[in-house]
Design a protein around this motif. Structure first.
Motif, PDB file in Angstrom:
ATOM      1  N   PRO A 242      29.134  -1.383  -5.808  1.00 17.25           N
ATOM      2  CA  PRO A 242      30.586  -1.228  -5.796  1.00 17.25           C
ATOM      3  C   PRO A 242      30.946   0.254  -5.917  1.00 17.25           C
ATOM      4  CG  PRO A 242      29.887  -2.911  -7.374  1.00 17.25           C
ATOM      5  CD  PRO A 242      28.659  -2.181  -6.939  1.00 17.25           C
ATOM      6  N   THR A 243      32.229   0.563  -5.937  1.00 19.21           N
ATOM      7  CA  THR A 243      32.680   1.948  -6.042  1.00 19.21           C
ATOM      8  C   THR A 243      32.077   2.623  -7.269  1.00 19.21           C
ATOM      9  OG1 THR A 243      34.761   1.415  -4.944  1.00 19.21           O
ATOM     10  CG2 THR A 243      34.703   3.435  -6.273  1.00 19.21           C
ATOM     11  N   LEU A 244      31.547   3.845  -7.047  1.00 20.37           N
ATOM     12  CA  LEU A 244      30.943   4.613  -8.133  1.00 20.37           C
ATOM     13  C   LEU A 244      31.844   5.767  -8.532  1.00 20.37           C
ATOM     14  CD1 LEU A 244      27.234   4.918  -6.868  1.00 20.37           C
ATOM     15  CD2 LEU A 244      28.244   3.119  -8.282  1.00 20.37           C
ATOM     16  N   GLU A 245      31.794   6.119  -9.805  1.00 15.63           N
ATOM     17  CA  GLU A 245      32.447   7.311 -10.332  1.00 15.63           C
ATOM     18  C   GLU A 245      31.481   7.975 -11.298  1.00 15.63           C
ATOM     19  OE1 GLU A 245      36.246   6.728 -12.131  1.00 15.63           O
ATOM     20  OE2 GLU A 245      37.067   5.594 -10.427  1.00 15.63           O
TER      21      GLU A 245
ATOM     22  N   ILE B  74      28.966   2.733 -11.973  1.00 20.94           N
ATOM     23  CA  ILE B  74      29.886   1.772 -11.364  1.00 20.94           C
ATOM     24  C   ILE B  74      31.247   1.847 -12.062  1.00 20.94           C
ATOM     25  CG2 ILE B  74      30.314  -0.664 -10.890  1.00 20.94           C
ATOM     26  CD1 ILE B  74      27.241  -1.061 -10.975  1.00 20.94           C
ATOM     27  N   ALA B  75      32.283   2.065 -11.304  1.00 22.82           N
ATOM     28  CA  ALA B  75      33.638   2.123 -11.857  1.00 22.82           C
ATOM     29  C   ALA B  75      34.096   0.717 -12.227  1.00 22.82           C
ATOM     30  CB  ALA B  75      34.592   2.742 -10.847  1.00 22.82           C
TER      31      ALA B  75
ATOM     32  N   THR C  17      34.708  -4.778 -11.209  1.00 22.18           N
ATOM     33  CA  THR C  17      34.390  -3.693 -10.274  1.00 22.18           C
ATOM     34  C   THR C  17      35.360  -3.728  -9.101  1.00 22.18           C
ATOM     35  OG1 THR C  17      32.889  -4.914  -8.807  1.00 22.18           O
ATOM     36  CG2 THR C  17      31.961  -4.066 -10.879  1.00 22.18           C
ATOM     37  N   SER C  18      35.107  -2.859  -8.126  1.00 20.71           N
ATOM     38  CA  SER C  18      35.959  -2.806  -6.934  1.00 20.71           C
ATOM     39  C   SER C  18      35.747  -4.010  -6.025  1.00 20.71           C
ATOM     40  CB  SER C  18      35.678  -1.517  -6.157  1.00 20.71           C
ATOM     41  OG  SER C  18      34.311  -1.457  -5.761  1.00 20.71           O
ATOM     42  N   LEU C  19      34.678  -4.754  -6.258  1.00 19.16           N
ATOM     43  CA  LEU C  19      34.390  -5.927  -5.441  1.00 19.16           C
ATOM     44  C   LEU C  19      34.828  -7.198  -6.157  1.00 19.16           C
ATOM     45  CD1 LEU C  19      30.764  -5.038  -4.224  1.00 19.16           C
ATOM     46  CD2 LEU C  19      32.942  -4.678  -3.009  1.00 19.16           C
TER      47      LEU C  19
END
Length: 443
Positions: free
Chosen positions: A386-389, A393-394, A401-403
Motif C-alpha cells: 500500500p502507500t508508503l511514507e 506503510i501509511a 491502509t490506502s487499500l
C-alpha cells in the motif's frame, strides 16, 4: 578455542563453559509468591492511575496488582491478557522504566516505583505454566482473514480475530513464529524458550493456522491474499537493514546486528557463536545495545557502541544504556563511521566526530575491530505494498491502509515507537476494526 574460517580473530568458546550459563541467565529472575505479595503491597491502587495512561496497551494496572495482593494471580493474568495477549513477553522486554513505572506515583515521590513489570510476569507466568487459556472463541462468523507476519503485531491481531469467531491464516517467512520476540531480542531477556511457549499458549484459542516459509512478494502477492480472504493484516516487520555506506563496508567481519542476535537466539549452545576480540556496534537503539551486551557476554574483550548523537537522543532507554555500561560496553557518542580498514577482513573502523547538527568536526579516530555490527535501522522489503511514507506503510485510524480491506501494524507501519508492546496494541486495535468492518458495524 574454535576460530572462524572467514574472519581472523573471530572465535567461538572464548569463555569457560560455566561462564555462559551465568552470563545468559534471566536478566530479571521471577518473583516468588512472597516477593510478589510484598511488591503488590506497595501499590496505592490509584483511582486515576497514571501508569494506565503510560501503558500502550491500557492494562488496568492497579486492578491486576490488587488481584495479586488478594491471592488471585490467575484473575490478574486475565486482566492483563484481555488488553495484551503477549503480556508475558512484554513483562520481560518492555522498557517499563520509561513507561508505566516512570509514571508510578511511588517513582515520583520516592524514586522507587512499584515493580509493575515483574508483577505482570508473575501473574502471566502463573497462568501460562498451568496451560490455562482464559479466553474462548465466539460463534464462527464464516469470515477469513490473512495475517502476514507471525510477530507481536500479527499474533496479537490473529488472536483477537480468532477470539471473535473469524478464521485466521498467518503467513510468515521464517521457519518459526514469534517474529522479533523469537529472533530479535537478547537471549538473556527471554531464556528457556519462552517466546515459543508463549506462541504455543496463544494458539490454544483455536481458529488460527500458521503457514511458514511464506514471504509477501516472493511466495504470494497482496492481490492474491485479498482475493482469497475477506481482510488482510500486514504485520511483517522490517525485513531489510540499512546499508553502512562507507568505504570498506563489504569486508569480512562487517555484519548486521539483527543477524548476530538471531543466530544467538537460535543457537543450541551459545558458546558455539563466534565473536570478535574487538567488537564495534554502530547504532543507538535497543538492537544495538542487545548486540553490544551479548558480544561482551560471549567473551569479547573490547566492545564499543558508537552512536552519531548524544546519549539523550539514543532510542535505547537509560536503563538499557546503563546495563550496557555495567557489562563493560564503552559508549561513544557524536561519531559517524567514515571507513572500514583492513586487508579482506576488518581490522579497524574509522569514525569522525560530529556536532549536534551532524556537521563533521574534521577530527577522526580509529578503533581496532575484528567484528563490526551495524544496527542503523531497518527498511521495509516487499513488492506491491500500500502507500508508503518515510519507508513504512501509511495508516490511518486503527491501522487502515490506502487499500480497502488491508490493515497494517507493528514495525512495518508508520507511527508507533518500535516496541513489542506497541506492536501488540496496534495488532489488537486493527483486529477490532477489521471485525467491525466485516460484520458491517463500521462506517
Amino acid at each position: 578455542m574454535t576460530h572462524s574460517p572467514f574472519t581472523p580473530g573471530v572465535a567461538a568458546a572464548r569463555l569457560e563453559p560455566e561462564a555462559y550459563a551465568e552470563n545468559f541467565a534471566d536478566l530479571h529472575p521471577a518473583l516468588d509468591d512472597h516477593e510478589a505479595l510484598v511488591a503488590a503491597d506497595r501499590c496505592y491502587f490509584c483511582h486515576d492511575a497514571p501508569c494506565i495512561t503510560a501503558c500502550p496497551t491500557d492494562i488496568d494496572i492497579p486492578l491486576f496488582i490488587r488481584q495479586i495482593a488478594t491471592g488471585t494471580p490467575d484473575a490478574a493474568a486475565k486482566t492483563i491478557l484481555s488488553q495484551n495477549i503477549m503480556g508475558g513477553m512484554c513483562a520481560r522486554v518492555c522498557p517499563t522504566e520509561t513507561l508505566c513505572e516512570e509514571a508510578c506515583v511511588r517513582e515520583v515521590a520516592e524514586g522507587k516505583p512499584v515493580l509493575i513489570g515483574q508483577l505482570q510476569r508473575y501473574a502471566t507466568d502463573h497462568l501460562q505454566e498451568q496451560g490455562l487459556h482464559p479466553f474462548s472463541r465466539a460463534a464462527v462468523t464464516g469470515k477469513t482473514v490473512a495475517v502476514v507476519g507471525a510477530g507481536p503485531a500479527g499474533l496479537s491481531c490473529a488472536h483477537r480475530l480468532a477470539m471473535l469467531g473469524h478464521a485466521v491464516t498467518v503467513y510468515d517467512a521464517r521457519p518459526k513464529p514469534g517474529g522479533l520476540n523469537e529472533y530479535g531480542i537478547a537471549t538473556y531477556k527471554t531464556p528457556d524458550g519462552f517466546a515459543q511457549s508463549e506462541v504455543d499458549w496463544l494458539l490454544k484459542i483455536g481458529g488460527i493456522t500458521l503457514e511458514h516459509g511464506k514471504a509477501l512478494g516472493r511466495d504470494m502477492s497482496l492481490d492474491q491474499l485479498q482475493a482469497d480472504h475477506d481482510a488482510v493484516f500486514l504485520g511483517m516487520g522490517l525485513g531489510g537493514v540499512n546499508a553502512l555506506a562507507v568505504e570498506g563496508s563489504d569486508k569480512s567481519g562487517v555484519l548486521d546486528a539483527v543477524d548476530f542476535i538471531a543466530d544467538l537466539r537460535q543457537a543450541s549452545d551459545v558458546a558455539s557463536l563466534p565473536v570478535g576480540r574487538d567488537v564495534v556496534v554502530i547504532g543507538g537503539g535497543m538492537t544495538a545495545v542487545d548486540a553490544a551486551v551479548q558480544a561482551k557476554l560471549l567473551g569479547a574483550l573490547n566492545v564499543t557502541l558508537a552512536y552519531r548523537r548524544g546519549r539523550d537522543r539514543m532510542n535505547a532507554s537509560r536503563f538499557e544504556q546503563d546495563l550496557a555500561a555495567s557489562k563493560g560496553v564503552r559508549i561513544m557518542t557524536h561519531v559517524v563511521p567514515r571507513a572500514v580498514h583492513g586487508n579482506g577482513s576488518v581490522r579497524e573502523i574509522e569514525f569522525e566526530y560530529v556536532n549536534d547538527d551532524m556537521t563533521g568536526t574534521g577530527e577522526t579516530v580509529r578503533l581496532a575491530a575484528d567484528q563490526v555490527l551495524r544496527a542503523i535501522g531497518q527498511t521495509l522489503t516487499g513488492d506491491g505494498m500500500p502507500t508508503l511514507e518515510q519507508g513504512k506503510i501509511a495508516v490511518t485510524g486503527a491501522g487502515r491502509t490506502s487499500l480497502e480491506g488491508v490493515w497494517a501494524g507493528g514495525d512495518c507501519a508508520l507511527g508507533g515507537d518500535d516496541l513489542t508492546v506497541t506492536a501488540v496494541a496496534e495488532g489488537r486495535d486493527a483486529a477490532m476494526d477489521i471485525h467491525k468492518t466485516l460484520m458491517g458495524a463500521a462506517g
